[in-house]
Design a protein around this motif. Structure first.
Motif, PDB file in Angstrom:
ATOM      1  N   VAL A 138       0.838  -1.201   0.000  1.00  9.33           N
ATOM      2  CA  VAL A 138       0.000   0.000   0.000  1.00  9.33           C
ATOM      3  C   VAL A 138       0.872   1.250   0.000  1.00  9.33           C
ATOM      4  O   VAL A 138       0.618   2.212  -0.746  1.00  9.33           O
ATOM      5  N   THR A 139       1.921   1.262   0.812  1.00 12.94           N
ATOM      6  CA  THR A 139       2.838   2.405   0.857  1.00 12.94           C
ATOM      7  C   THR A 139       3.484   2.646  -0.497  1.00 12.94           C
ATOM      8  O   THR A 139       3.569   3.789  -0.972  1.00 12.94           O
ATOM      9  N   VAL A 140       3.953   1.567  -1.136  1.00 11.47           N
ATOM     10  CA  VAL A 140       4.575   1.677  -2.455  1.00 11.47           C
ATOM     11  C   VAL A 140       3.617   2.322  -3.451  1.00 11.47           C
ATOM     12  O   VAL A 140       4.006   3.207  -4.233  1.00 11.47           O
ATOM     13  N   LEU A 141       2.361   1.898  -3.432  1.00 12.10           N
ATOM     14  CA  LEU A 141       1.390   2.434  -4.382  1.00 12.10           C
ATOM     15  C   LEU A 141       1.014   3.871  -4.051  1.00 12.10           C
ATOM     16  O   LEU A 141       0.949   4.728  -4.943  1.00 12.10           O
ATOM     17  N   GLU A 142       0.770   4.132  -2.790  1.00 19.90           N
ATOM     18  CA  GLU A 142       0.348   5.493  -2.403  1.00 19.90           C
ATOM     19  C   GLU A 142       1.468   6.510  -2.595  1.00 19.90           C
ATOM     20  O   GLU A 142       1.209   7.668  -2.924  1.00 19.90           O
ATOM     21  N   GLU A 143       2.718   6.087  -2.388  1.00 23.85           N
ATOM     22  CA  GLU A 143       3.857   6.994  -2.535  1.00 23.85           C
ATOM     23  C   GLU A 143       4.527   6.863  -3.902  1.00 23.85           C
ATOM     24  O   GLU A 143       5.484   7.580  -4.191  1.00 23.85           O
TER      25      GLU A 143
END
Length: 336
Positions: free
Chosen positions: A215-220
């Motif tokens: 999720v972090t990879v996608l959101e950032e």
């Protein structure tokens, strides 16, 4: 596809796979963060995902025809959980090239060539690639196939690719039973065979930590290659965690490597045990420094153990070392 800034946006995400273990945790984490999710599966395994998930049916082994459900569609990102062979990954990567902005490929720590290194880092040498026409996944081909798959994703997507290399993944829904075996064995109580002398190491990644990092990879919108590794515990520490998590009166009986070898008991019967000085000992010493700097947060090992036991209790699990075989090995130890 019109490029847009993914940061801070509600995302449309396609997950290739998504109903089992790692994929399921990723889907649940994405939904929990407010994103919209579609999954592509063959529809052959039980599906307990929420009703808000869009189900698409396809089979990556059938080439482009097996991905017909994706034609004419766009998403902000794709998370590839089910790509094991170049044939599977080549067709999905190329088909989605202009349909997604970021492609996240779930690879493995088994891609590293020098698995005895301490620690293993992302820039270490990889195994030789498997040929793109290899389709049989075995213990010998698994790592080389993933190396080829990584290269294909990076070749097609460049800076829009993110490669994640988890070590052994643990937690609820785990069909492999490797980590779960030890939690359940401790929960059963009594004397149990513990490999080595307690000074080797156990290092796993909680599936939910992996999912949160996706999720972090996608959101950032984070590119790059990342190891996914959890806290590194000595086997004595790991056993203590399992005992606390289960509340069981379980007593480890440490059996040295020579005795285990003499009894023909190895990693197939003792999952997740890799002696620190073995050819693969570095797989229990994978550095997650780069990943933690990018936002990976790690669960307390006690939380992983407790939640795994809560899930596994009452559910049939895979058999590794049977009680009868365990008793034989312990008896042989006593006779020395």
């Amino acid at each position: 596809m019109t490029e847009r800034n993914l940061k801070g946006a509600s995302l449309k995400v396609l997950v290739l796979g998504g109903t089992q273990f790692v994929g399921r945790h990723i889907v649940e984490a994405l939904l929990g963060a407010g994103h919209r999710v579609s999954v592509l599966t063959r529809g052959r395994t039980p599906d307990e995902l929420p009703g808000s998930v869009e189900r698409l049916k396809g089979d990556r082994d059938e080439g482009k025809a097996g991905l017909a459900a994706l034609e004419g569609r766009t998403w902000d990102a794709c998370v590839d959980v089910s790509g094991y062979t170049p044939r599977q990954v080549r067709v999905s990567a190329e088909l989605l090239r202009d349909a997604v902005q970021r492609y996240v490929f779930i690879s493995t720590g088994s891609v590293y060539a020098e698995q005895h290194r301490h620690p293993i880092r992302e820039d270490d040498p990889l195994l030789p690639e498997a040929a793109e026409d290899v389709t049989e996944v075995t213990g010998e081909t698994y790592g080389p196939l993933k190396v080829t798959c990584e290269r294909i994703v990076e070749e097609v997507y460049g800076e829009r690719a993110t490669i994640l290399r988890p070590q052994i993944v643990a937690g609820p829904y785990d069909p492999t039973g490797r980590y779960t075996y030890w939690i359940d064995r401790v929960a059963a109580g009594g004397d149990f065979l513990a490999p080595g002398d307690g000074s080797d190491y156990v290092q796993v990644i909680d599936a939910r930590d992996l999912a949160r990092f996706v999720v972090t990879v996608l959101e950032e919108d984070i590119p790059g290659v990342f190891n996914l590794a959890g806290p590194r515990l000595s086997w004595r520490e790991f056993v203590d965690v399992a005992r606390e998590a289960t509340g069981a009166d379980a007593r480890p009986v440490w059996v040295d490597a020579d005795t285990l070898e003499a009894q023909d008991v190895g990693w197939r019967e003792l999952p997740v045990w890799l002696p620190v000085d073995s050819e693969q000992g570095g797989l229990m010493d994978m550095s997650s420094e780069r990943t933690r700097a990018a936002g990976l947060t790690l669960s307390d090992p006690l939380t992983t153990a407790r939640d795994t036991r809560t899930w596994s209790a009452g559910r049939p699990q895979k058999t590794f070392l049977t009680r009868e075989r365990e008793a034989e090995v312990l008896a042989a130890r006593e006779e020395q």
